[in-house]
Design a protein around this motif. Sequence first.
Motif, PDB file in Angstrom:
ATOM      1  N   THR A 252       0.860  -1.254  -0.086  1.00 20.35           N
ATOM      2  CA  THR A 252      -0.116  -0.001  -0.032  1.00 20.35           C
ATOM      3  C   THR A 252       0.925   1.371   0.009  1.00 20.35           C
ATOM      4  O   THR A 252       0.563   2.215  -0.698  1.00 20.35           O
ATOM      5  CB  THR A 252      -0.975  -0.058   1.218  1.00 20.35           C
ATOM      6  OG1 THR A 252      -1.638  -1.214   1.370  1.00 20.35           O
ATOM      7  CG2 THR A 252      -1.741   1.199   1.099  1.00 20.35           C
ATOM      8  N   GLN A 255       2.244   1.823  -3.465  1.00 22.42           N
ATOM      9  CA  GLN A 255       1.482   2.501  -4.191  1.00 22.42           C
ATOM     10  C   GLN A 255       0.859   3.886  -4.062  1.00 22.42           C
ATOM     11  O   GLN A 255       0.851   4.811  -4.904  1.00 22.42           O
ATOM     12  CB  GLN A 255       0.209   1.622  -4.406  1.00 22.42           C
ATOM     13  CG  GLN A 255       0.504   0.109  -5.220  1.00 22.42           C
ATOM     14  CD  GLN A 255      -0.896  -0.547  -4.934  1.00 22.42           C
ATOM     15  OE1 GLN A 255      -1.981  -0.236  -5.275  1.00 22.42           O
ATOM     16  NE2 GLN A 255      -0.824  -1.697  -4.392  1.00 22.42           N
ATOM     17  N   SER A 261       2.407   0.817  -9.694  1.00 20.63           N
ATOM     18  CA  SER A 261       1.346   0.067 -10.084  1.00 20.63           C
ATOM     19  C   SER A 261       1.178  -1.073  -8.932  1.00 20.63           C
ATOM     20  O   SER A 261       2.131  -1.447  -8.456  1.00 20.63           O
ATOM     21  CB  SER A 261       1.726  -0.379 -11.481  1.00 20.63           C
ATOM     22  OG  SER A 261       2.590  -1.501 -11.455  1.00 20.63           O
ATOM     23  N   PRO A 262      -0.058  -1.657  -9.071  1.00 19.97           N
ATOM     24  CA  PRO A 262      -0.211  -2.690  -8.043  1.00 19.97           C
ATOM     25  C   PRO A 262       0.874  -3.952  -8.312  1.00 19.97           C
ATOM     26  O   PRO A 262       1.402  -4.650  -7.372  1.00 19.97           O
ATOM     27  CB  PRO A 262      -1.664  -3.314  -8.559  1.00 19.97           C
ATOM     28  CG  PRO A 262      -2.331  -1.964  -8.732  1.00 19.97           C
ATOM     29  CD  PRO A 262      -1.278  -1.229  -9.616  1.00 19.97           C
ATOM     30  N   ALA A 265       4.379  -2.991  -7.015  1.00 21.09           N
ATOM     31  CA  ALA A 265       4.506  -2.787  -5.788  1.00 21.09           C
ATOM     32  C   ALA A 265       4.267  -4.507  -5.207  1.00 21.09           C
ATOM     33  O   ALA A 265       5.142  -4.586  -4.042  1.00 21.09           O
ATOM     34  CB  ALA A 265       3.061  -2.179  -5.185  1.00 21.09           C
TER      35      ALA A 265
END
Length: 405
Positions: A252, A255, A261-262, A265
């Motif tokens: 988290t 990001q 980006s997810p 990350a």
Amino acid sequence: MSDPVDASAPDTADADGSGERLVTGYSGRLLLAVSLGWGVIQSGRLVISPLLPAIATDLGLSSTRAGVAISVLWGLYALLQYPSGRLSDRLSRKTLLVGGLGLLCVGFGTLATAPVYPAFLVGAAVVGLGAGLYPTPARGLVSDLFVARRGQAFGLHTASGDLGGVAAAGLATLVLAVATWRAAFLPVVVVVVVVAVALHRWNREPYVVDRVDLAVTDTAGRLLGEPRLRWLLVSYSLYAFTWQSVVGFLPTYLQATKGFSPSLANTGFAALFVVGAVAKQIAGTVGDAVSRSLLAAAVLVVAAVTLAVLVVATSPTVVLVAVVLFALGLMAYPPVMQAYLMDSFPTDSMGGDLGAMRTVYIGLGALGPTVVGATADAYDFTLAFSGLVGCLLASCLLVVLVRNR
């Protein structure tokens, strides 16, 4: 009351270490099984972190509420560390290990089907209870099986948890690409069942159920009455606060603050554990040959400095390099310090003593995700992660002071 069960077998622990086989024989089979169990437990718990943005969106969670869920899981996990260790000393390791795996099946199944936040909290609580029954008896079993090669065995065992973290990152990325976050917990349940069956069949200990005096006062007096152990407990608590905060919010944070980006990350999250798996095995081996307290202080310095670099870095490349170096320092600490602590405990109470210390330092560490989530809601993640640098430096200072005394 039952007499303590001697988990050692004739072919497992010779004085010169010749019978202590890491991957074959009775000792090797049990080490691999109990390590696979620890790996899948870590995978199931840690997969929550890379899934957290999707879970928060689906269930409508703030960072604070998400942090509370993680703290509930880790807090109950911590609460059972001492009783599980004490019970495994007086009953049998097998009883606690298989029982904990049974609860984990229920907990992960609940997480997979939770429609609202309260149900998710219940699932997290059951996972915390099941996980709490497992690691201290597992480490007690490893200590029963290995003496001369204890550092190497602990390195392998603790590294399995990092491999679970790598699997969690990969599992989260795959699941989010093809399904919803709920599907991530189903394969975890399957592997938990496989490990439970393996430990049931391979472990020669009997199942024992009996009343046990937890001797809380005696254990607390033994641990807190010794200044060296007392300050090491504070040091480990600061480390645990940092570790649980980072693994709870690193994807988290990357990001929200670093613009990852997810998938990128999750790559950073996986790198934390890929490096950790290697670092723990190396640190466990090195710790058998050098001063464990000196090595523990050194790796904490590495972790603090590289976390500071991670906080101030803006380049994605620098951030990822900082994550790798941070993992090198952070993840090298547990096998070194846990072997050091096991050397200090009486043989007939080592499971309970380690469990008591784990209850305290993991319990205090469980506050980390809530504190970091609340700080992020009130200010930002940069301030929250900067505070963790101070925790690592203070932990290092305490190790140095204990060593010098």
